[in-house]
Design a protein around this motif. Sequence first.
Motif, PDB file in Angstrom:
ATOM      1  N   GLY A 110      -2.787   0.780 -41.873  1.00  0.00           N
ATOM      2  CA  GLY A 110      -2.775   2.228 -41.992  1.00  0.00           C
ATOM      3  C   GLY A 110      -1.729   2.819 -42.901  1.00  0.00           C
ATOM      4  N   SER A 111      -1.038   2.014 -43.702  1.00  0.00           N
ATOM      5  CA  SER A 111      -0.032   2.541 -44.617  1.00  0.00           C
ATOM      6  C   SER A 111      -0.704   3.413 -45.671  1.00  0.00           C
ATOM      7  N   ALA A 112      -1.515   2.833 -46.497  1.00  0.00           N
ATOM      8  CA  ALA A 112      -2.302   3.557 -47.505  1.00  0.00           C
ATOM      9  C   ALA A 112      -3.175   2.549 -48.229  1.00  0.00           C
ATOM     10  N   ASP A 113      -4.382   2.944 -48.569  1.00  0.00           N
ATOM     11  CA  ASP A 113      -5.297   2.047 -49.254  1.00  0.00           C
ATOM     12  C   ASP A 113      -4.850   1.835 -50.697  1.00  0.00           C
ATOM     13  N   GLY A 114      -5.225   0.698 -51.270  1.00  0.00           N
ATOM     14  CA  GLY A 114      -4.899   0.411 -52.644  1.00  0.00           C
ATOM     15  C   GLY A 114      -5.864   1.091 -53.589  1.00  0.00           C
ATOM     16  N   SER A 115      -5.519   1.094 -54.891  1.00  0.00           N
ATOM     17  CA  SER A 115      -6.383   1.716 -55.890  1.00  0.00           C
ATOM     18  C   SER A 115      -6.291   0.948 -57.204  1.00  0.00           C
ATOM     19  N   VAL A 116      -7.368   0.979 -57.983  1.00  0.00           N
ATOM     20  CA  VAL A 116      -7.398   0.313 -59.281  1.00  0.00           C
ATOM     21  C   VAL A 116      -6.734   1.219 -60.305  1.00  0.00           C
ATOM     22  N   ILE A 117      -5.836   0.663 -61.125  1.00  0.00           N
ATOM     23  CA  ILE A 117      -5.096   1.453 -62.107  1.00  0.00           C
ATOM     24  C   ILE A 117      -5.081   0.719 -63.448  1.00  0.00           C
ATOM     25  N   TYR A 118      -4.618   1.412 -64.482  1.00  0.00           N
ATOM     26  CA  TYR A 118      -4.352   0.777 -65.773  1.00  0.00           C
ATOM     27  C   TYR A 118      -3.199  -0.194 -65.580  1.00  0.00           C
ATOM     28  N   LYS A 119      -3.196  -1.321 -66.290  1.00  0.00           N
ATOM     29  CA  LYS A 119      -2.248  -2.392 -66.004  1.00  0.00           C
ATOM     30  C   LYS A 119      -0.793  -2.079 -66.362  1.00  0.00           C
ATOM     31  N   ASN A 120      -0.541  -1.003 -67.118  1.00  0.00           N
ATOM     32  CA  ASN A 120       0.828  -0.558 -67.371  1.00  0.00           C
ATOM     33  C   ASN A 120       1.148   0.537 -66.356  1.00  0.00           C
ATOM     34  N   VAL A 121       1.993   0.252 -65.381  1.00  0.00           N
ATOM     35  CA  VAL A 121       2.219   1.186 -64.275  1.00  0.00           C
ATOM     36  C   VAL A 121       2.956   2.448 -64.697  1.00  0.00           C
ATOM     37  N   THR A 122       3.645   2.405 -65.864  1.00  0.00           N
ATOM     38  CA  THR A 122       4.359   3.601 -66.315  1.00  0.00           C
ATOM     39  C   THR A 122       3.440   4.588 -67.022  1.00  0.00           C
ATOM     40  N   ASP A 123       2.246   4.127 -67.381  1.00  0.00           N
ATOM     41  CA  ASP A 123       1.257   4.982 -68.029  1.00  0.00           C
ATOM     42  C   ASP A 123       0.285   5.483 -66.965  1.00  0.00           C
ATOM     43  N   THR A 124       0.536   6.674 -66.485  1.00  0.00           N
ATOM     44  CA  THR A 124      -0.272   7.222 -65.388  1.00  0.00           C
ATOM     45  C   THR A 124      -1.465   8.040 -65.871  1.00  0.00           C
ATOM     46  N   THR A 125      -1.669   8.128 -67.185  1.00  0.00           N
ATOM     47  CA  THR A 125      -2.772   8.936 -67.705  1.00  0.00           C
ATOM     48  C   THR A 125      -3.945   8.093 -68.212  1.00  0.00           C
ATOM     49  N   THR A 126      -3.649   6.876 -68.669  1.00  0.00           N
ATOM     50  CA  THR A 126      -4.719   6.024 -69.194  1.00  0.00           C
ATOM     51  C   THR A 126      -5.533   5.411 -68.055  1.00  0.00           C
ATOM     52  N   GLU A 127      -6.824   5.363 -68.235  1.00  0.00           N
ATOM     53  CA  GLU A 127      -7.695   4.721 -67.263  1.00  0.00           C
ATOM     54  C   GLU A 127      -8.183   3.395 -67.834  1.00  0.00           C
ATOM     55  N   GLY A 128      -8.116   2.363 -67.044  1.00  0.00           N
ATOM     56  CA  GLY A 128      -8.581   1.071 -67.503  1.00  0.00           C
ATOM     57  C   GLY A 128     -10.087   1.052 -67.659  1.00  0.00           C
ATOM     58  N   SER A 129     -10.551   0.217 -68.570  1.00  0.00           N
ATOM     59  CA  SER A 129     -11.991   0.132 -68.808  1.00  0.00           C
ATOM     60  C   SER A 129     -12.638  -1.005 -68.024  1.00  0.00           C
ATOM     61  N   SER A 130     -11.806  -1.861 -67.431  1.00  0.00           N
ATOM     62  CA  SER A 130     -12.326  -3.002 -66.680  1.00  0.00           C
ATOM     63  C   SER A 130     -12.544  -2.629 -65.214  1.00  0.00           C
ATOM     64  N   GLU A 131     -13.122  -3.559 -64.486  1.00  0.00           N
ATOM     65  CA  GLU A 131     -13.347  -3.363 -63.055  1.00  0.00           C
ATOM     66  C   GLU A 131     -12.843  -4.573 -62.288  1.00  0.00           C
ATOM     67  N   VAL A 132     -12.578  -4.351 -61.025  1.00  0.00           N
ATOM     68  CA  VAL A 132     -12.259  -5.485 -60.158  1.00  0.00           C
ATOM     69  C   VAL A 132     -13.515  -5.801 -59.362  1.00  0.00           C
ATOM     70  N   THR A 133     -13.687  -7.052 -59.037  1.00  0.00           N
ATOM     71  CA  THR A 133     -14.847  -7.463 -58.257  1.00  0.00           C
ATOM     72  C   THR A 133     -14.368  -8.326 -57.088  1.00  0.00           C
ATOM     73  N   TYR A 134     -15.309  -8.750 -56.274  1.00  0.00           N
ATOM     74  CA  TYR A 134     -14.975  -9.581 -55.124  1.00  0.00           C
ATOM     75  C   TYR A 134     -15.897 -10.786 -55.104  1.00  0.00           C
ATOM     76  N   SER A 135     -15.320 -11.934 -54.801  1.00  0.00           N
ATOM     77  CA  SER A 135     -16.105 -13.155 -54.744  1.00  0.00           C
ATOM     78  C   SER A 135     -15.549 -14.060 -53.660  1.00  0.00           C
ATOM     79  N   ASP A 136     -16.422 -14.576 -52.808  1.00  0.00           N
ATOM     80  CA  ASP A 136     -16.002 -15.476 -51.729  1.00  0.00           C
ATOM     81  C   ASP A 136     -14.883 -14.865 -50.892  1.00  0.00           C
ATOM     82  N   GLY A 137     -14.995 -13.575 -50.617  1.00  0.00           N
ATOM     83  CA  GLY A 137     -14.025 -12.907 -49.753  1.00  0.00           C
ATOM     84  C   GLY A 137     -12.671 -12.663 -50.364  1.00  0.00           C
ATOM     85  N   ALA A 138     -12.611 -12.554 -51.707  1.00  0.00           N
ATOM     86  CA  ALA A 138     -11.328 -12.322 -52.369  1.00  0.00           C
ATOM     87  C   ALA A 138     -11.484 -11.366 -53.542  1.00  0.00           C
TER      88      ALA A 138
END
Length: 301
Positions: free
Chosen positions: A45-73
């Motif tokens: 219950g802390s807070a859910d995660g979120s997908v972001i651009y891989k440079n954490v200091t750049d809060t305006t750019t949106e990444g073009s890739s996606e994350v997926t799940y396979s075999d429970g990971a």
Amino acid sequence: MKKIFALIVAVAMIATLCVFTSADEVTDGLVAHYELSSDLTDSVGSADGSVIYKNVTDTTTEGSSEVTYSDGALVIADGSDVGVKFPVSGITSDFTVSVTIEVLAASRGWASPFIWIGGTDQSTENWIGIWTGFDNGSWIDVGSNDADGHRVGVESGISEAPMSVTTFTLVVEGNVAYYYVDGALVGQSNGTGAYTSGTWITSGYSDFSSAVMPNPWSADDCAIYIAANAWGDANVNATYSDLYVYNRALTSTEVASIAAAGESGETEPAETAPQTGFGVVALGVVALASGTAIVVSKKKH
């Protein structure tokens, strides 16, 4: 006979009580648990995660890739421009990060981040990373810079590839980082196992006793990241599962217990002895690197 039976019952009850006590000690201080089997939900219950651009200091750019799940990971593909942010709360200083990794091939990048902890403003360099080493290029090390620009961290001595399933655990207590591999302490930032070479090692540390790890949680927006850091370094093609976060330091017995849980496929740490001190982030990860595959599970100090 009755006395013997009573004794057996008493012993059984005590043993059961010890197991429950140990379990409570391991779960005490747990502030987040991300199973990462099909989403980024925090079951605590802390807070859910979120997908972001891989440079954490750049809060305006949106990444073009996606994350997926396979075999429970969770899977972050090779060459992806995204990472995952976990806005964990409830930690003010001490903490632990534990991740189990299986590497099938070398990663694509120098200083490729597996885990990175810090805020979006890195002018003060209050960050700590678990990533491929600066000097050795392939070891999975813990590293940062102190306030004076000295490099501070611990070398694992473990090559990234090839490498069987291995659990890496970072425990930070005060200004000292302790690094565990498969539940065994391999070194600490102010002594044995501390960085001993590299361009950021200066005369400021003659014996490393004064080495100081930064406190990333001093930043109001400090978070834990997978496959992202303040420079947008190339991430590792990997799958991740079971990220645990504690607001206290676990004992070496607890670290070993978490490592054992990861190896056995358990989703909860086994019984352990009590500890005082740090805050811990245990992370079960499975990584798959560019041609690389890295499997990460869960563990701690």
